[in-house]
Structures are given as structure tokens and as C-alpha cells.
Design a protein around this motif. Structure first.
Motif, short mmCIF file in Angstrom:
data_model
loop_
_atom_site.label_atom_id
_atom_site.label_comp_id
_atom_site.label_asym_id
_atom_site.label_seq_id
_atom_site.Cartn_x
_atom_site.Cartn_y
_atom_site.Cartn_z
N PHE A 60 15.75 -22.67 29.42
CA PHE A 60 14.42 -22.99 28.74
C PHE A 60 13.07 -22.79 29.93
O PHE A 60 12.44 -21.98 29.45
CB PHE A 60 14.27 -24.41 28.09
CG PHE A 60 12.99 -24.49 27.64
CD1 PHE A 60 12.81 -24.27 26.38
CD2 PHE A 60 12.08 -25.39 28.23
CE1 PHE A 60 11.69 -24.28 25.33
CE2 PHE A 60 11.11 -25.76 27.43
CZ PHE A 60 10.82 -25.00 26.25
N ALA A 61 13.23 -23.25 30.93
CA ALA A 61 12.14 -22.93 31.86
C ALA A 61 12.07 -21.53 32.15
O ALA A 61 10.88 -21.05 32.21
CB ALA A 61 12.41 -23.90 33.18
N GLU A 62 12.99 -20.91 32.31
CA GLU A 62 13.02 -19.38 32.64
C GLU A 62 12.36 -18.68 31.58
O GLU A 62 11.70 -17.60 31.60
CB GLU A 62 14.53 -18.80 32.96
CG GLU A 62 14.35 -17.76 33.78
CD GLU A 62 13.80 -17.91 35.00
OE1 GLU A 62 13.04 -16.85 35.11
OE2 GLU A 62 13.89 -18.79 35.69
N TRP A 63 12.69 -18.96 30.30
CA TRP A 63 12.41 -18.45 29.12
C TRP A 63 10.78 -18.63 29.18
O TRP A 63 10.00 -17.84 28.65
CB TRP A 63 12.79 -18.88 27.69
CG TRP A 63 12.47 -18.58 26.57
CD1 TRP A 63 12.31 -17.21 25.94
CD2 TRP A 63 11.41 -19.13 25.57
NE1 TRP A 63 11.77 -17.25 24.88
CE2 TRP A 63 11.15 -18.46 24.49
CE3 TRP A 63 11.04 -20.53 25.73
CZ2 TRP A 63 10.38 -18.91 23.74
CZ3 TRP A 63 9.96 -20.77 24.85
CH2 TRP A 63 9.63 -20.03 23.80
N LEU A 64 10.33 -19.95 29.32
CA LEU A 64 9.07 -20.35 29.27
C LEU A 64 8.10 -19.41 30.32
O LEU A 64 7.28 -19.01 30.06
CB LEU A 64 8.90 -21.90 29.34
CG LEU A 64 7.38 -22.42 28.62
CD1 LEU A 64 7.90 -22.17 27.14
CD2 LEU A 64 7.43 -23.77 28.98
N ARG A 65 8.70 -19.46 31.41
CA ARG A 65 7.95 -18.59 32.60
C ARG A 65 7.94 -17.32 32.28
O ARG A 65 6.62 -16.73 32.47
CB ARG A 65 8.84 -18.99 33.86
CG ARG A 65 8.32 -18.21 35.13
CD ARG A 65 9.15 -18.21 36.24
NE ARG A 65 9.32 -19.55 36.76
CZ ARG A 65 8.34 -20.07 37.68
NH1 ARG A 65 7.30 -19.35 38.12
NH2 ARG A 65 8.49 -21.28 37.99
N GLU A 66 8.80 -16.60 31.66
CA GLU A 66 8.79 -15.39 31.13
C GLU A 66 7.65 -15.00 30.18
O GLU A 66 6.79 -14.10 30.39
CB GLU A 66 10.00 -14.73 30.64
CG GLU A 66 10.68 -14.09 31.72
CD GLU A 66 12.01 -13.60 31.33
OE1 GLU A 66 12.37 -13.18 30.32
OE2 GLU A 66 13.28 -13.77 32.05
N LEU A 67 7.76 -16.11 29.15
CA LEU A 67 6.55 -16.04 28.23
C LEU A 67 5.27 -16.17 28.66
O LEU A 67 4.19 -15.41 28.38
CB LEU A 67 6.77 -17.20 27.10
CG LEU A 67 5.87 -17.14 25.79
CD1 LEU A 67 6.38 -16.30 24.89
CD2 LEU A 67 6.10 -18.52 25.42
N LEU A 68 4.97 -16.90 29.65
CA LEU A 68 3.91 -17.33 30.06
C LEU A 68 3.35 -16.27 31.10
O LEU A 68 2.07 -15.70 30.90
CB LEU A 68 3.56 -18.72 31.13
CG LEU A 68 3.80 -19.90 30.20
CD1 LEU A 68 3.91 -20.90 31.46
CD2 LEU A 68 2.47 -20.07 29.66
N THR A 69 4.11 -15.65 31.89
CA THR A 69 3.77 -14.37 32.42
C THR A 69 3.40 -12.90 31.87
O THR A 69 2.78 -12.37 31.91
CB THR A 69 4.62 -13.78 33.66
OG1 THR A 69 6.17 -14.03 33.11
CG2 THR A 69 4.82 -14.95 34.88
N SER A 70 4.24 -13.14 30.55
CA SER A 70 3.78 -11.97 29.55
C SER A 70 2.55 -12.17 29.16
O SER A 70 1.87 -11.09 28.27
CB SER A 70 5.00 -11.94 28.47
OG SER A 70 4.74 -12.83 27.56
#
Lengths: 171, 402
Positions: free
Chosen positions: B9-19
Motif C-alpha cells: 500500500f505504501a509503495e502504491w501511495l508513493r507512486e501515486l504521489l510522485t505521479s
């Protein structure tokens, strides 16, 4: 602005405001509470500098000890709120002197090349164990801080012995 | 087995934020903030369950049912209680120091939530993996002391202030053995990082076998730090009504209560981390969390058990036990354990037996010495000042004495 800078500016503002509040409060307990906020802000500085050990010790030693200071402020002073004057006659001289010291320190530090240098990545775990071994272990046949550690230990022992001597019941 | 939902979940959220064109630093800050909210929410969610558990267990131990009307097994009782707390009138004494009066309950909860920030729930689920974790836990304890002082002083009530002094004397005294006993597991693991202490216990065995005495000292001083029976002189509700929070009502009192409950659970968590291997032996993240919470709940049960069994200890007995028994024993432990470990550190299982043997010898020695000292000391009763009383004639007294 990086997040670290944002935290730095917030911490600086908190430190400065609470430091000013601390010296201008008439109420001793309020002053002590603002002192706690100031010292907590300094602990935030240490965290930003990746000196986690120092930050924790700052909280442990200063904030833990100030709780006791507040107790004494409440217990031993008849009036916690001091109605006397906030400034004495040396106030203006003190202001000039502190501004001069600040300018002097700033000028001295700004010519120092390390002042604007970027700190290298610190290995905090290794830093703590290095700190521990530096107190006792010899390096190149020379005990680095052994004498200082021992002196500090004796210094801490003396008040302990003194306290027992003072508190001891007369026989 | 190594399925790690939080990391995914953290990895997914990080990718979302950096996108969204946020820099990596800001993404980290946002993730940490979310983590802080989750950890705080977890601690307070556990508090709600704890109130139910506490009342249920207390009911069973006192031969009654406990809450059983609201919801199945009374499970919705905490929600009814919370609603009652919130809707109660919130009073502030007129001459109170308003700002510190309102900050004190928040500080009480904050001090405990700071502990939760470094607790490793499993091998990868940890708020902040701090290298000075153990020292940090000692340091944030001082905020709890501050909360007690601020509450007592700002209420502007003589009895609240006296209660605060009494409470602070207890908290500060028992902080000494608490921190000193923390040194033993740190020394055995050669690390102050909580997760590394747990990892080390997976290699060499749980520290309860290495340091049973340190465990007992840690447990007792933790009970005193929480302020629960037999050390609940901060409140002593059956005798002196309350201590530093006598003026608080409604949800502000509820916050003090939340702080106490969360502190109890955090103490149980620390016991299971430092002496019972935390999430060991489960390496998988979610299974580790299950193991960790099972152990922690067990130790929380032990704390409740003691609370419901033992009567309150007198304040001078409590102080005497701390300064004359626990602290000297702890200092002896601190001097002997490293000395022994220097000789046996490479011996594998023998090291464990040697440490266990040393602890047992010290325990028996301490009990013998303490027993003699108690026998030698005067009979323990309150002495009243001398005053004129009817005295029988001298001869008779001597006869009686003979």
C-alpha cells in the motif's frame, strides 16, 4: 523548499517566540513551560542534523529536569507571579552587548568554510557505538577520552556521597 | 507467507504521489504523516477495546458478569461510554490557568503516543526505526511527568497540587529503576534499536532467560509508572478521591484515562519486545504482528490481574522499596552482568545458563538480605507524639515486662 527546510523554519520560529515569551513572562511556571518549548525546539534541530542520540538526551536531561524545576518554582517561591519590574537599569547595556556578541559570532562563523558546507551522510548507528567506545577504548595506544570520563564519574559520585552524608540521621 | 499489505500500500501511495509531480522528499513526509495518524488511531482504537476488556475481566474476577447489555457481550459498551463522556458538562475552574489546564490532558495522551511511534509491530511494520529507541522511550516519559504537574498546578486547587506532587514523586522515583533495568537488554543485544533487540533474541534466545531479574524490576517499575494498583497513589479513588485531575470532567478527564490505558498497553508491548522476543519467532510481517499483539495482550492481562488482586501499597513503603531495594539491586545487576558476560560471551548456550544462574544467585541473596533488614527494623507503625497519658505504677509495669 525541501520538507526539511520547512521543518527548520517552523522549529526556528517556535524557538525564538517561546524564548522571548520565556524571559518576558511574570509567572515563573509559565516561564518554565516556555523554556520547555524552547528546548524541545532545539531537540528538533538535533533531529534535523541527524544527531538522534543528542536529541533524545536533550529531551531526557533538560525537559525531564525542568519538571523538577517547576516543582521547586511552585513549592519554594511564595509568589509564583512576580509583580516586580521586568527590566533593571542595565537593560539597555545588555541589549547592546548581546547585539554585539551576535554580530561578532555571525562574522566569525561566516568566514569559517564549514559554515555553508553540506554535511556528509551520517551513519547514526555507527555514530552511537563510536561515541560509546570513545569514552573507554584506547586508540593508537592513547586512551582518547578516558580521563575526561573518569573525572566526570568522580564529579557525579561526589554529590551522591554528599547527599547521603547530609541526609544521614545523627546517631 | 511474506505477503506485506502495508508495504504494498505504501509503495502504491508513493507512486501515486510522485505521479502528481511531488518530489520524493514530500512523498516521504506525507507517508510518515499518514503513518503517524494510523499509529495514533491504532493506539486509541485499542484504548476503546481495552476499556471493554478491563471491565469484562474485572467482572469475571469479582464473580459478576461485567457489561453485557449493549451489543453482543457488551461489546458496544465503550461506544456508549464515549458518548456519555463527550456529552458531559466540561467544567473549568474560574481561577484556573486556562491554557495549561487545557493542554495538560492533551500532553498526557501525547506522551504515551510518542512511545507507540517506535514500537515494532513486526519485522517491517514499525513507525520509526530509531537507532536510539530504548533511550527515546525513557526520554518521552518525562512528558508524562509534565502533564501531571501542569494538570495539578493549573487547576488552582490545593488538593490537585498536592496530588501532583505525590504523583511526580512516584513517577520520578520509579523512572530510575525503569531506565536502569532497560540497560540490561540493551547490553545483551549490544543495540538500542528495538527491532535489533528483537532480532538478537531470535538468535540467542529470549532475554527473559538471560535477565529474569531485570524483567521483574522493569515490570514493577512499569506498574508504578502507569500508576495502576498496587501503585495507584496518583488517584487512590477509594480514599482520597483523586489526585492531580480532581478538577477535570467530561472528555478532558477521558483523555487522562485514555493516556493511562494506552500507557498500560504500551508497557505490555515493551515487556514483550524487550524480554519475550516481540514478533519472534514469526518472520512474516502480518503473522509477526499477530504474535506481537497476542503476547502484548497477555502481558496486559497480567497487569490487569495484578491490579485486581493486590491492595494498594502505602506511600512510604513504596518509596522505601524503590530506593532501598530495587535501585541497589539494579545497580548490583548492572555491575555483575557485564563482568560475567565478558567471560562467557562466546560460549553459546552456556552463556544463557551462566546469566540465568547469576540472576538466581542475586535474587536469593537479595531476598535474604531484605528479609533480615525487615526483621531488624522497628515494628512498622505510625508513631504519635508523646502526650500525657495515665501510666500504671512502676512496679506493675516491670512485672508485666518480666
Amino acid at each position: 523548499m525541501t520538507p526539511l527546510e520547512v521543518i527548520f523554519w517552523i522549529a526556528s520560529a517556535v524557538i525564538l517566540i517561546s524564548a522571548i515569551m520565556m524571559v518576558t513572562r511574570r509567572n515563573l511556571v509559565h516561564a518554565a513551560l516556555f523554556l520547555i518549548v524552547t528546548l524541545f525546539g532545539v531537540a528538533v534541530y538535533y533531529v534535523l542534523l541527524e544527531a538522534s542520540f543528542l536529541a533524545v538526551v536533550q529531551i531526557l536531561v533538560y525537559i525531564g529536569a525542568i519538571a523538577i524545576l517547576v516543582i521547586f518554582a511552585v513549592m519554594l517561591t511564595r509568589q509564583v507571579t512576580n509583580p516586580g519590574q521586568l527590566f533593571n537599569k542595565h537593560a539597555s547595556l545588555a541589549l547592546v552587548m548581546s547585539i554585539l556578541v551576535f554580530i561578532g559570532l555571525y562574522l566569525a562563523l561566516s568566514v569559517w568554510p564549514e559554515f555553508s558546507a553540506v554535511a556528509p551522510e551520517a551513519d547514526t548507528a555507527a555514530a552511537i557505538s563510536n561515541l560509546g567506545t570513545a569514552f573507554f577504548v584506547e586508540e593508537d595506544g592513547q586512551p582518547v577520552y578516558l580521563l575526561a570520563t573518569m573525572t566526570a564519574s568522580v564529579l557525579l559520585l561526589i554529590p551522591l556521597v554528599g547527599a547521603i552524608f547530609v541526609a544521614r540521621q545523627k546517631e | 507467507m511474506n505477503y506485506d499489505p502495508i508495504a504494498i500500500f505504501a509503495e502504491w501511495l508513493r507512486e501515486l504521489l510522485t505521479s502528481w509531480n511531488l518530489s520524493d522528499d514530500f512523498a516521504t513526509v506525507i507517508l510518515k504523516l499518514i503513518g503517524a495518524v494510523v499509529v495514533a488511531g491504532l493506539a486509541l482504537g485499542i484504548f476503546i477495546l481495552q476499556t471493554w476488556l478491563e471491565r469484562k475481566v474485572a467482572g469475571r474476577m469479582q464473580d459478576r458478569f461485567g457489561p453485557n447489555r449493549v451489543g453482543p457481550f457488551g461489546l458496544l459498551q465503550p461506544i456508549a461510554d464515549a458518548l456519555k463522556m463527550v456529552t458531559k458538562e466540561d467544567t473549568t475552574p474560574e481561577s484556573a490557568d486556562k491554557v495549561s489546564y487545557n493542554i495538560a490532558p492533551v500532553m498526557a495522551v501525547f506522551a504515551v503516543l510518542m512511545i507507540w511511534g517506535v514500537v515494532p509491530y513486526s519485522s517491517t511494520w514499525v513507525g520509526t526505526d530509531l537507532d536510539v529507541g530504548v533511550l527515546y522511550i525513557g526520554a518521552v516519559g518525562s512528558f508524562g511527568v509534565l502533564a501531571v504537574l501542569m494538570a495539578g498546578w493549573s487547576s488552582n486547587n490545593k488538593y490537585a497540587l498536592l496530588g501532583a506532587f505525590r504523583g511526580v514523586a512516584q513517577l520520578i522515583s520509579y523512572e530510575v529503576p525503569l531506565l536502569l533495568s532497560l540497560v540490561i537488554p540493551v547490553f545483551l543485544a549490544r543495540s538500542m534499536n528495538l527491532n535489533e533487540i528483537i532480532g538478537k533474541q531470535g538468535d540467542v534466545g529470549w532475554f527473559i532467560v538471560f535477565a529474569p531479574l531485570a524483567f521483574v524490576i522493569f515490570f514493577i517499575s512499569n506498574l508504578a509508572e502507569i500508576g495502576r494498583t498496587p501503585f495507584d497513589l496518583l488517584e487512590a479513588e477509594s480514599e482520597i478521591v483523586a489526585g492531580y485531575h480532581v478538577e477535570y470532567s467530561g472528555m478532558k478527564f477521558g483523555l487522562f484515562q485514555a493516556g493511562e490505558f494506552a500507557h498500560s498497553f504500551a508497557s505490555a508491548a515493551l515487556i514483550s519486545i524487550l524480554f519475550f522476543g516481540g514478533w519472534q519467532p514469526a518472520a512474516s510481517p502480518w503473522l509477526g504482528a499477530v504474535v506481537f499483539f497476542a503476547k502484548t495482550t497477555f502481558f496486559y492481562f497480567v497487569i490487569m490481574w495484578i491490579r485486581l488482586t493486590l491492595p494498594r501499597i502505602r506511600i512510604d513503603h513504596m518509596m522505601a522499596m524503590n530506593w532501598k531495594f530495587i535501585v541497589p539491586l539494579n545497580i548490583i545487576l548492572l555491575m555483575t552482568v557485564p563482568l560475567l558476560d565478558y567471560f562467557v560471551k562466546d560460549l553459546g548456550a552456556t552463556r544463557m545458563y551462566a546469566h540465568f544462574g547469576l540472576n538466581m544467585v542475586l535474587l536469593i541473596g537479595a531476598i535474604v538480605v531484605a528479609g533480615r533488614a525487615i526483621k531488624k527494623s522497628e515494628p512498622d507503625r505510625v508513631r504519635f507524639p508523646e502526650r500525657a497519658v495515665a501510666v500504671p505504677p512502676k512496679e506493675e509495669t516491670e512485672e508485666v515486662a518480666a
